[in-house]
Design an enzyme around this catalytic site. Structure first.
Site, PDB file in Angstrom:
ATOM      1  N   SER A  55       0.888  -1.205   0.109  1.00  0.00           N
ATOM      2  CA  SER A  55      -0.013  -0.040  -0.007  1.00  0.00           C
ATOM      3  C   SER A  55       0.946   1.209  -0.068  1.00  0.00           C
ATOM      4  O   SER A  55       2.021   1.048   0.413  1.00  0.00           O
ATOM      5  CB  SER A  55      -0.871   0.024   1.128  1.00  0.00           C
ATOM      6  OG  SER A  55      -1.689   1.307   1.570  1.00  0.00           O
ATOM      7  N   TYR A  69      -2.238  -0.687  10.406  1.00  0.00           N
ATOM      8  CA  TYR A  69      -2.141  -0.917   9.098  1.00  0.00           C
ATOM      9  C   TYR A  69      -1.029  -0.533   8.242  1.00  0.00           C
ATOM     10  O   TYR A  69      -0.212  -1.256   7.491  1.00  0.00           O
ATOM     11  CB  TYR A  69      -3.574  -0.449   8.339  1.00  0.00           C
ATOM     12  CG  TYR A  69      -3.566  -0.808   6.852  1.00  0.00           C
ATOM     13  CD1 TYR A  69      -3.889  -1.848   6.486  1.00  0.00           C
ATOM     14  CD2 TYR A  69      -3.297   0.331   5.915  1.00  0.00           C
ATOM     15  CE1 TYR A  69      -4.036  -2.168   5.099  1.00  0.00           C
ATOM     16  CE2 TYR A  69      -3.391  -0.041   4.677  1.00  0.00           C
ATOM     17  CZ  TYR A  69      -3.950  -1.252   4.172  1.00  0.00           C
ATOM     18  OH  TYR A  69      -4.121  -1.467   2.879  1.00  0.00           O
TER      19      TYR A  69
END
Ligand code: NAD
Length: 264
Positions: free
Chosen positions: A141, A154
């Site tokens: 990501s 995350y």
């Protein structure tokens, strides 16, 4: 989106293949001739027609469980004798400040995003070593390139996926096994993004702020599409990327390049 990749008779496994980026990748690879196994904890009835037309095999697999990841990979190797491509894509978000994160939430996020990727690499590399090579693409990501305020755990998990990609890329080049990752920005039409938007106090405000955070998304007035990430995954898995390993490819419209000056 036109598909110019060639995966004729290659064996590809994609985790988190039922929805979003994973589903788009499964379809794109199958359309390019691959035998695709889509592992996921959920199976969606809306996929039935397209998956059966493309012979995509749906396998129940929780990537947090090593035995299930091993079984997914063995299902492919038992049938075809090898695995050419693994896409470690299954992932979940966790939007919470660190002082509110429970141990169970930490474990769920790290186990799905990082440990699942470790299990996939471990069991795929074992077969790839025996058959002379292969390609692994991990879905990291933009949160794996920059720390983030709203979802630190995350972000930690995705930084670790980038580190794992680089380390294993270094270790296994000599074995003709390439390991790369993609770093998407805000991708619309995904379960993850739909959930975030649905749960937001101001869904339209959140959507617009996501688009604004990514310069090219803003210029095009839309989020990134799952197919635009799938296409990058296909490139990294393909022979076109034969000399590419250990890379973290930004598919984020410039979001992780820095903070633009205010008012621009
Ligand atoms: P998605 O929710 O549409 O897809 C994720 C899939 O993973 C789902 O089908 C889900 O059932 C599956 N999954 C979740 N936990 C699992 C588990 N334990 N075992 C097996 N499967 C599991 O969301 P997406 O955006 O397509 O997510 C794919 C990847 O992309 C994730 O790794 C995510 O972190 C990453 N990503 C997404 C975005 C975004 O904006 N959507 C941005 C950057 C990175």
């Amino acid at each position: 989106m036109t598909n110019s990749y060639h995966f004729q008779d290659q064996v590809a496994i994609i985790t988190g293949g039922s929805n979003g980026i994973g589903r788009a990748t499964a379809i794109m690879m199958a359309e390019a001739g691959a035998h695709v196994f889509a592992g996921d904890i959920k199976h969606l009835s809306e996929n039935r027609e397209s998956f059966s037309r493309l012979n995509i095999e749906e396998v129940t697999c929780d990537v947090r469980q090593e035995s299930q990841v091993q079984a997914l990979i063995e299902q492919a190797t038992n049938k075809y004798g090898r695995i050419d491509i693994l896409v470690n894509n299954a992932g979940i978000g966790l939007v919470k400040p660190i002082h509110q994160v429970t141990e169970a939430e930490w474990d769920a996020c790290i186990d799905t995003n990082l440990k699942g990727t470790f299990f996939g690499c471990k069991h795929a590399i074992k077969y790839m070593l025996a058959t002379g090579g292969g390609a692994i693409v991990n879905t990291a990501s933009n949160a794996g390139l920059l720390p983030r305020v709203h979802d630190p755990v995350y972000s930690i998990s995705k930084h670790a996926v980038v580190a794992l990609t680089e380390s294993l890329g270094l270790c296994h080049g000599k074995n003709n096994i390439r390991i790369n990752c993609v770093c998407p920005g805000p991708v619309g039409e995904t379960g993850m993004m739909n959930d975030d938007i649905m749960n937001a106090a101001d869904p339209e405000g959140l959507t617009q702020s996501m688009i604004r955070a990514s310069p090219i998304a803003a210029a095009n007035r839309r989020m990134i599409k799952p197919e635009e990430v799938a296409s990058a995954i296909c490139y990294l898995a393909s022979k076109d990327a034969l000399m590419v390993t250990g890379t973290a490819l930004r598919i984020d419209g410039g979001k992780s390049l820095g903070v633009p000056p205010q008012g621009t």
